[in-house]
Design a protein around this motif. Structure first.
Motif, PDB file in Angstrom:
ATOM      1  N   SER A 145      49.017  47.813  67.773  1.00 24.73           N
ATOM      2  CA  SER A 145      49.267  47.060  69.013  1.00 24.73           C
ATOM      3  C   SER A 145      50.296  47.760  69.897  1.00 24.73           C
ATOM      4  O   SER A 145      50.239  47.668  71.126  1.00 24.73           O
ATOM      5  CB  SER A 145      49.746  45.640  68.694  1.00 24.73           C
ATOM      6  OG  SER A 145      50.976  45.673  67.987  1.00 24.73           O
TER       7      SER A 145
ATOM      8  N   ALA B 101      49.698  48.798  73.686  1.00 22.93           N
ATOM      9  CA  ALA B 101      50.584  48.240  74.710  1.00 22.93           C
ATOM     10  C   ALA B 101      51.167  49.339  75.586  1.00 22.93           C
ATOM     11  O   ALA B 101      51.196  49.228  76.817  1.00 22.93           O
ATOM     12  CB  ALA B 101      51.701  47.429  74.051  1.00 22.93           C
TER      13      ALA B 101
ATOM     14  N   ILE C 173      52.950  48.218  78.785  1.00 22.04           N
ATOM     15  CA  ILE C 173      53.575  46.977  78.311  1.00 22.04           C
ATOM     16  C   ILE C 173      54.656  47.330  77.298  1.00 22.04           C
ATOM     17  O   ILE C 173      54.412  48.062  76.333  1.00 22.04           O
ATOM     18  CB  ILE C 173      52.532  46.045  77.665  1.00 22.04           C
ATOM     19  CG1 ILE C 173      51.452  45.676  78.690  1.00 22.04           C
ATOM     20  CG2 ILE C 173      53.197  44.781  77.117  1.00 22.04           C
ATOM     21  CD1 ILE C 173      50.254  44.988  78.078  1.00 22.04           C
TER      22      ILE C 173
ATOM     23  N   ILE D 283      57.224  46.626  74.280  1.00 22.67           N
ATOM     24  CA  ILE D 283      57.374  45.771  73.096  1.00 22.67           C
ATOM     25  C   ILE D 283      58.762  46.003  72.532  1.00 22.67           C
ATOM     26  O   ILE D 283      59.103  47.121  72.144  1.00 22.67           O
ATOM     27  CB  ILE D 283      56.297  46.080  72.042  1.00 22.67           C
ATOM     28  CG1 ILE D 283      54.918  45.682  72.570  1.00 22.67           C
ATOM     29  CG2 ILE D 283      56.594  45.341  70.736  1.00 22.67           C
ATOM     30  CD1 ILE D 283      53.783  45.927  71.591  1.00 22.67           C
TER      31      ILE D 283
ATOM     32  N   VAL E 204      55.438  40.439  69.983  1.00 18.49           N
ATOM     33  CA  VAL E 204      54.440  40.392  71.054  1.00 18.49           C
ATOM     34  C   VAL E 204      54.192  38.926  71.386  1.00 18.49           C
ATOM     35  O   VAL E 204      53.808  38.141  70.517  1.00 18.49           O
ATOM     36  CB  VAL E 204      53.116  41.055  70.624  1.00 18.49           C
ATOM     37  CG1 VAL E 204      52.082  40.946  71.757  1.00 18.49           C
ATOM     38  CG2 VAL E 204      53.337  42.507  70.250  1.00 18.49           C
TER      39      VAL E 204
ATOM     40  N   ILE F 143      51.046  39.393  78.623  1.00 17.74           N
ATOM     41  CA  ILE F 143      51.543  39.939  77.361  1.00 17.74           C
ATOM     42  C   ILE F 143      52.972  40.391  77.587  1.00 17.74           C
ATOM     43  O   ILE F 143      53.231  41.245  78.437  1.00 17.74           O
ATOM     44  CB  ILE F 143      50.679  41.114  76.860  1.00 17.74           C
ATOM     45  CG1 ILE F 143      49.235  40.657  76.626  1.00 17.74           C
ATOM     46  CG2 ILE F 143      51.251  41.686  75.565  1.00 17.74           C
ATOM     47  CD1 ILE F 143      48.301  41.756  76.177  1.00 17.74           C
TER      48      ILE F 143
ATOM     49  N   ILE G 101      44.290  44.622  72.995  1.00 22.47           N
ATOM     50  CA  ILE G 101      45.529  44.440  72.230  1.00 22.47           C
ATOM     51  C   ILE G 101      45.372  43.311  71.220  1.00 22.47           C
ATOM     52  O   ILE G 101      45.827  43.409  70.071  1.00 22.47           O
ATOM     53  CB  ILE G 101      46.710  44.174  73.183  1.00 22.47           C
ATOM     54  CG1 ILE G 101      46.946  45.408  74.066  1.00 22.47           C
ATOM     55  CG2 ILE G 101      47.971  43.811  72.417  1.00 22.47           C
ATOM     56  CD1 ILE G 101      48.030  45.252  75.093  1.00 22.47           C
TER      57      ILE G 101
END
Length: 569
Positions: free
Chosen positions: A77, A81, A86, A88, A93, A109, A122
Motif C-alpha cells: 500500500s 500511495a 499520497i 503515509i 492509512v 485517502i 490501494i
C-alpha cells in the motif's frame, strides 16, 4: 489490519463504530440483521462500486471511514500511495468514503481526494474480500498463471522482469517492422506528407526564442510614442537650467564648502557628489537612447508577419519553437528510414531474431522455475485439501503451452512468458482430471479457495481478509475443518468472517453478534461483543435454532473447549 470502522447512515445502519482486533473476528446473527451490510461498507472502502441505494432513507449521505495499520514501509500500500502522491505517516492509512443521495461518491485517502480507480488500487492491498459466490480467480483461467507466479515468489518475479524487459524491446521491433512493411502506396503518401512538412519547417529557418524576442520588439514599437514621451520627460527633468542636475550640483557645491569648515560634513558631500556624477551619467545615457529612438512602421509589419508564420507552424507541429524543431528532426529521421526502407527492415529483422533467441532462453528459465513452483503448490494444496476432508481429490497444474506452439514449431511469445497454465481437478477416484472451472461444485470451490487462501495469505501481505459466508452448504466434520482453516489464515492476516456455522464461530478470537431493533418506527443495527455465557448462548442458538436446551448448551461449551484446545495446540 482494519483497526477502526465508522459507519453513518448506511442502509439500515444509523451509526456504528467498531474497534477490531487481530486474529479471527466472527460476525453472527439472524438473517437480515445487517452482517453483510458491514462487509459491504468495508468493500466500499476498498473501492467497491457505490450507489445511492446505500444511503439510509431520509438522509442526505452515507459516510464510511476506516483506519488501517500497515506492517512497515515495504507494505504494497505504501508503494501504491507514493505512486499517486499520497503520504503515509506512522504506518496508518485512513480511508473515507461518502455517498450522497444523488449517487455522487467522494473518496479520500489520508485526507487527499482520490478517484475510485486509485482507491481500488490501494484498497486491494489492504482488504481481500471473498463471498460465497466470489471465486473469480479460481474460475478465471487467465488468473491461474498469476496465482502460480505469486506463489513462486522472488525467483519467478526476477525471471519475469528479465523476460519482460526483452519482450518490450521485441514488441517495439515488431511494431517497427509492421510499419515499414505496409504497402507501397501508403509509404509513398507518408513520405510525401512528411517531406512537405520538413520543407516547411526548414524554409522557416527558425531560431530558439525567436518568437519571444520578436514579441518584445513588437511591444516596444507598438508603444513607441509612450516610450519616447517618457524618456524625453525624464531627460528634461534632469538637464537644463534650474532642473534636477543643477540643484544637485548646487547642493554638492555648498556641502563642499561646509566640509572645508567642518570635517563631519565630508561624508555628506561625498554621497551627494557620487549621486551627482551617477545621475549625470544616466542623463547622458538617456540622451543617447533618445537619439536612437526611431519608429519604423515597416519593421512592425515585418515582425507581425514573422510571428504569424511562427504561429501557423505552432498550430501544426508544436506549441513552442523547440517542439517544432524537435518534430522536424524526428521526421527527418523518418524520411531517411522510409527512403532506405529495405535496409532498415533487414536490420530490424536481425534484431528480431536476436530478441527471439534471448526470449526463448529467458522464457525457458521462467518455465523451469514455474514448473518447480507448480509442483510445490500442488503438494501444498493436497496437504490443505486433506485437512478439509478432500483427501481423495487430485489437483494438478497443467502447462498448456510449454515454450512452443507444436502445431507451427515456432516460439509463441507472450507478455508473461511462454506458458499458459490451468488448474485441473478430479474430485472422485477413477475420474480423469478436468478443468477446475468446469467440474467443481460450490462447496468444493469454497474449500479449494480456502485451501489456496491458507497458502497465499503467507505471501500476499494483505492487511485484512474477509470471508462472507464462504462456509455455506457444508456441515459436520467439514464445517469443523473449515473453522480450523479460517483460523489458520488469521494467524498471518486479520480475518473477518460472517458465518452461520457454530464450528466456525467457536474458533473466533472475537465474536460479534449483529442484531436489529425497531425504534421510533425505524430499523437500527447493533453490534455486541460476546463473552463467555453470551458466546455459549449464541453458539447454542446456531446449533439448535431458537430453543436452547441443556444438551445444546453442553454441546456449545464442548465446541468452545475444542476450539481453545486446537488454537493452543
Amino acid at each position: 489490519m482494519l483497526q477502526e470502522l465508522s459507519i453513518r447512515n448506511f442502509a439500515i445502519i444509523e451509526e456504528l463504530n467498531l474497534s477490531l482486533e487481530k486474529g479471527l473476528t466472527v460476525l453472527t446473527g439472524e438473517t437480515g440483521a445487517g452482517k453483510s451490510i458491514i462487509i459491504d461498507a468495508v468493500h466500499l472502502l476498498a473501492g467497491g462500486r457505490g450507489s445511492s441505494e446505500f444511503v439510509r432513507h431520509g438522509e442526505r449521505k452515507s459516510e464510511i471511514e476506516g483506519m488501517f495499520s500497515i506492517d512497515g514501509p515495504d507494505h504494497p500500500s505504501v508503494q501504491k500511495a507514493h505512486q499517486f502522491g499520497i503520504e503515509i505517516e506512522d504506518e496508518i492509512v485512513v480511508i473515507r468514503r461518502e455517498i450522497s443521495a444523488t449517487g455522487k461518491s467522494v473518496c479520500r485517502i489520508n485526507g487527499k481526494l482520490v478517484t475510485i480507480a486509485i482507491l481500488r488500487e490501494i484498497g486491494s492491498t489492504l482488504v481481500d474480500i471473498h463471498g460465497q459466490h466470489e471465486h473469480q480467480e479460481l474460475m478465471d483461467t487467465n488468473q491461474h498463471l498469476h496465482l502460480l507466479d505469486q506463489f513462486g515468489g522472488s525467483d519467478i518475479l526476477a525471471a519475469k522482469t528479465n523476460y519482460a524487459d526483452i519482450f518490450k524491446r521485441y514488441e517495439q521491433t515488431m511494431k517497427a517492422i509492421r510499419q515499414l512493411s505496409e504497402n507501397e502506396q501508403q509509404m509513398a503518401h507518408r513520405l510525401d506528407l512528411i517531406q512537405f512538412q520538413l520543407n516547411e519547417i526548414q524554409k522557416a529557418d527558425l531560431k530558439l526564442r525567436e518568437d519571444d524576442e520578436l514579441a518584445e520588439e513588437k511591444r516596444r514599437l507598438s508603444n513607441f510614442e509612450k516610450l519616447y514621451e517618457s524618456t524625453q520627460t525624464s531627460y528634461n527633468a534632469l538637464q537644463g537650467e534650474g532642473k534636477g542636475l543643477d540643484w544637485i550640483g548646487l547642493a554638492m557645491s555648498q556641502l563642499e564648502t561646509a566640509a572645508e569648515i567642518d570635517e563631519q560634513y565630508r561624508s555628506l558631500y561625498e554621497a551627494v557628489s557620487e549621486s551627482f556624477y551617477a545621475i549625470e551619467d544616466v542623463s547622458r545615457q538617456i540622451s543617447s537612447a533618445l537619439d536612437g529612438l526611431e519608429f519604423d512602421p515597416n519593421r512592425l509589419n515585418e515582425i507581425e508577419t514573422r510571428l504569424n508564420e511562427i504561429n501557423v507552424l505552432k498550430r501544426k507541429y508544436g506549441s513552442t519553437i523547440e517542439e517544432i524543431m524537435e518534430y522536424g528532426g524526428k521526421i527527418e529521421e523518418e524520411i531517411e528510414t522510409l527512403t532506405n526502407r529495405e535496409t532498415h527492415i533487414e536490420k530490424l529483422q536481425s534484431e528480431r531474431l536476436a530478441y527471439e533467441k534471448d526470449l526463448l532462453l529467458e522464457g525457458k528459465q521462467l518455465s523451469y522455475l514455474r514448473k518447480q513452483a507448480a509442483q510445490k503448490l500442488v503438494d501444498a494444496i493436497h496437504h490443505e485439501l486433506k485437512q478439509l476432508y478432500m483427501d481423495k481429490t487430485v489437483f494438478d497444474i497443467q502447462f498448456l503451452v510449454d515454450g512452443e506452439d507444436h502445431t507451427k514449431h515456432v516460439p509463441s511469445f507472450k507478455k508473461d512468458g511462454l506458458d499458459e497454465v490451468e488448474f485441473y481437478i478430479s474430485t472422485n477416484p477413477g475420474e480423469p482430471l478436468k478443468p477446475l472451472s468446469k467440474v467443481a461444485s460450490g462447496g468444493e470451490l469454497s474449500r479449494m479457495m480456502l485451501a489456496m487462501k491458507t497458502i497465499f495469505s503467507k505471501h500476499q501481505g494483505v492487511t485484512s481478509i474477509i470471508f462472507d459466508e464462504v462456509d455455506t452448504g457444508v456441515s459436520g466434520r467439514v464445517a469443523q475443518s473449515i473453522g480450523e482453516k479460517i483460523h489458520q489464515v488469521s494467524i498471518h492476516s486479520q480475518v473477518l468472517c460472517i458465518s452461520h456455522l457454530p464450528q466456525v464461530a467457536a474458533m473466533a478470537d472475537v465474536h460479534l453478534y449483529i442484531s436489529k431493533i425497531m425504534t421510533g418506527g425505524r430499523t437500527k443495527t447493533f453490534v455486541e461483543p460476546l463473552e463467555n455465557e453470551e458466546k455459549i448462548k449464541e453458539i447454542g442458538r446456531m446449533i439448535s435454532g431458537v430453543e436452547m436446551t441443556d444438551l445444546t448448551k453442553q454441546h456449545a461449551k464442548e465446541l468452545l473447549e475444542l476450539a481453545a484446545s486446537l488454537k493452543n495446540g
